[in-house]
Write a protein that holds these residues in place. Structure first.
Motif, PDB file in Angstrom:
ATOM      1  N   TYR A   1      41.947  37.593  41.632  1.00 45.44           N
ATOM      2  CA  TYR A   1      41.000  37.825  41.069  1.00 45.44           C
ATOM      3  C   TYR A   1      40.829  37.512  39.071  1.00 45.44           C
ATOM      4  O   TYR A   1      41.553  37.893  38.739  1.00 45.44           O
ATOM      5  CB  TYR A   1      40.464  39.219  41.118  1.00 45.44           C
ATOM      6  CG  TYR A   1      40.130  39.149  42.559  1.00 45.44           C
ATOM      7  CD1 TYR A   1      38.962  38.901  43.402  1.00 45.44           C
ATOM      8  CD2 TYR A   1      41.081  39.813  43.623  1.00 45.44           C
ATOM      9  CE1 TYR A   1      38.683  39.385  44.128  1.00 45.44           C
ATOM     10  CE2 TYR A   1      41.166  39.863  44.911  1.00 45.44           C
ATOM     11  CZ  TYR A   1      39.730  39.654  45.523  1.00 45.44           C
ATOM     12  OH  TYR A   1      40.001  40.146  46.997  1.00 45.44           O
ATOM     13  N   VAL A   2      40.138  36.986  38.878  1.00 44.31           N
ATOM     14  CA  VAL A   2      39.891  36.648  37.351  1.00 44.31           C
ATOM     15  C   VAL A   2      38.665  37.704  37.454  1.00 44.31           C
ATOM     16  O   VAL A   2      37.152  37.611  37.564  1.00 44.31           O
ATOM     17  CB  VAL A   2      39.278  35.298  36.863  1.00 44.31           C
ATOM     18  CG1 VAL A   2      38.865  34.993  35.663  1.00 44.31           C
ATOM     19  CG2 VAL A   2      40.832  34.222  37.115  1.00 44.31           C
TER      20      VAL A   2
ATOM     21  N   TYR B   1      36.562  41.729  27.134  1.00 46.91           N
ATOM     22  CA  TYR B   1      37.955  41.684  27.780  1.00 46.91           C
ATOM     23  C   TYR B   1      38.176  41.250  29.390  1.00 46.91           C
ATOM     24  O   TYR B   1      37.456  41.481  30.443  1.00 46.91           O
ATOM     25  CB  TYR B   1      38.500  43.192  27.950  1.00 46.91           C
ATOM     26  CG  TYR B   1      39.815  42.851  28.677  1.00 46.91           C
ATOM     27  CD1 TYR B   1      41.141  43.347  27.901  1.00 46.91           C
ATOM     28  CD2 TYR B   1      40.116  42.915  30.016  1.00 46.91           C
ATOM     29  CE1 TYR B   1      42.629  43.571  28.461  1.00 46.91           C
ATOM     30  CE2 TYR B   1      41.738  42.712  30.432  1.00 46.91           C
ATOM     31  CZ  TYR B   1      42.761  43.053  29.395  1.00 46.91           C
ATOM     32  OH  TYR B   1      43.349  42.965  29.744  1.00 46.91           O
ATOM     33  N   THR B   2      39.156  40.038  29.336  1.00 43.84           N
ATOM     34  CA  THR B   2      38.897  39.173  30.792  1.00 43.84           C
ATOM     35  C   THR B   2      40.242  38.908  30.794  1.00 43.84           C
ATOM     36  O   THR B   2      41.124  39.232  29.831  1.00 43.84           O
ATOM     37  CB  THR B   2      38.774  37.592  29.983  1.00 43.84           C
ATOM     38  OG1 THR B   2      37.441  37.757  29.545  1.00 43.84           O
ATOM     39  CG2 THR B   2      38.890  36.258  31.033  1.00 43.84           C
ATOM     40  N   GLY B   3      40.840  39.414  32.372  1.00 40.94           N
ATOM     41  CA  GLY B   3      41.864  39.242  32.596  1.00 40.94           C
ATOM     42  C   GLY B   3      41.875  39.285  34.353  1.00 40.94           C
ATOM     43  O   GLY B   3      41.443  38.520  34.789  1.00 40.94           O
ATOM     44  N   VAL B   4      43.453  39.446  35.026  1.00 44.52           N
ATOM     45  CA  VAL B   4      43.308  38.466  36.571  1.00 44.52           C
ATOM     46  C   VAL B   4      44.304  40.005  37.353  1.00 44.52           C
ATOM     47  O   VAL B   4      44.760  40.374  36.196  1.00 44.52           O
ATOM     48  CB  VAL B   4      44.242  37.944  36.745  1.00 44.52           C
ATOM     49  CG1 VAL B   4      43.821  36.394  35.692  1.00 44.52           C
ATOM     50  CG2 VAL B   4      45.737  37.728  36.036  1.00 44.52           C
TER      51      VAL B   4
ATOM     52  N   SER C   1      45.831  29.706  39.745  1.00 41.44           N
ATOM     53  CA  SER C   1      45.270  29.131  39.332  1.00 41.44           C
ATOM     54  C   SER C   1      44.180  30.578  38.615  1.00 41.44           C
ATOM     55  O   SER C   1      43.512  29.814  37.599  1.00 41.44           O
ATOM     56  CB  SER C   1      44.292  28.729  40.577  1.00 41.44           C
ATOM     57  OG  SER C   1      44.280  29.688  41.046  1.00 41.44           O
ATOM     58  N   ALA C   2      44.464  31.360  38.511  1.00 40.39           N
ATOM     59  CA  ALA C   2      43.542  32.372  38.167  1.00 40.39           C
ATOM     60  C   ALA C   2      43.662  33.064  36.703  1.00 40.39           C
ATOM     61  O   ALA C   2      43.319  32.921  35.956  1.00 40.39           O
ATOM     62  CB  ALA C   2      44.147  34.483  39.056  1.00 40.39           C
TER      63      ALA C   2
ATOM     64  N   GLU D   1      41.294  32.095  33.198  1.00 42.86           N
ATOM     65  CA  GLU D   1      41.130  33.542  32.568  1.00 42.86           C
ATOM     66  C   GLU D   1      41.533  32.774  30.997  1.00 42.86           C
ATOM     67  O   GLU D   1      40.967  33.404  30.446  1.00 42.86           O
ATOM     68  CB  GLU D   1      42.121  33.966  32.831  1.00 42.86           C
ATOM     69  CG  GLU D   1      42.253  35.493  31.904  1.00 42.86           C
ATOM     70  CD  GLU D   1      43.697  36.122  31.563  1.00 42.86           C
ATOM     71  OE1 GLU D   1      43.945  36.989  31.303  1.00 42.86           O
ATOM     72  OE2 GLU D   1      44.751  35.912  32.227  1.00 42.86           O
ATOM     73  N   ALA D   2      42.467  32.463  31.169  1.00 39.55           N
ATOM     74  CA  ALA D   2      42.724  31.538  29.095  1.00 39.55           C
ATOM     75  C   ALA D   2      41.171  30.507  29.124  1.00 39.55           C
ATOM     76  O   ALA D   2      40.742  30.447  28.275  1.00 39.55           O
ATOM     77  CB  ALA D   2      44.277  30.483  29.976  1.00 39.55           C
TER      78      ALA D   2
END
Length: 85
Positions: free
Chosen positions: A7-8, A19-22, A63-64, A68-69
Motif C-alpha cells: 500500500y501507498v 507524510y507519504t509512505g509504503v 510499484s508501491a 510513493e516517489a
C-alpha cells in the motif's frame, strides 16, 4: 493463498504536514506512526497523532515505492487534491 499486497498512503500529522509512505500492513504501520507499536519513523514521532488521509494498493514493493516517489514530488496542493478524490 497469495501474499498480501503493498500500500501507498498519505498521512496528515497533528501539525498539518503530510507524510507519504509504503507498507504491507497498513493498520500496523499506522499504529507504528502513532507510537502504539515500536518502529515508527522519526518524522511522525514528533508530530502525533497522525491520521490516514488516503491509501492505494500496489501489486508489489517496487510499484508501491515508485508511486510513493511520484507523490512525494507533487506540490502540497496536488497531494491534497489526490487525497480529496
Amino acid at each position: 493463498m497469495a501474499a498480501p499486497g503493498w500500500y501507498v498512503y498519505v498521512l496528515q500529522c497533528a501539525d498539518g504536514s503530510l507524510y507519504t509512505g509504503v507498507a504491507r500492513d497498513l493498520h500496523k504501520r499506522l499504529r507504528q506512526h502513532n507510537g502504539d507499536l515500536a518502529g515508527g519513523p522519526k518524522y511522525t514521532s514528533g508530530r502525533r497523532p497522525v491520521s490516514l488521509l488516503w491509501s492505494e494498493s500496489a501489486a508489489d514493493r517496487s510499484s508501491a515505492q515508485q508511486r510513493e516517489a511520484a507523490i512525494k514530488r507533487l506540490p502540497r496542493c496536488e497531494k491534497l487534491a489526490l487525497v480529496a478524490r
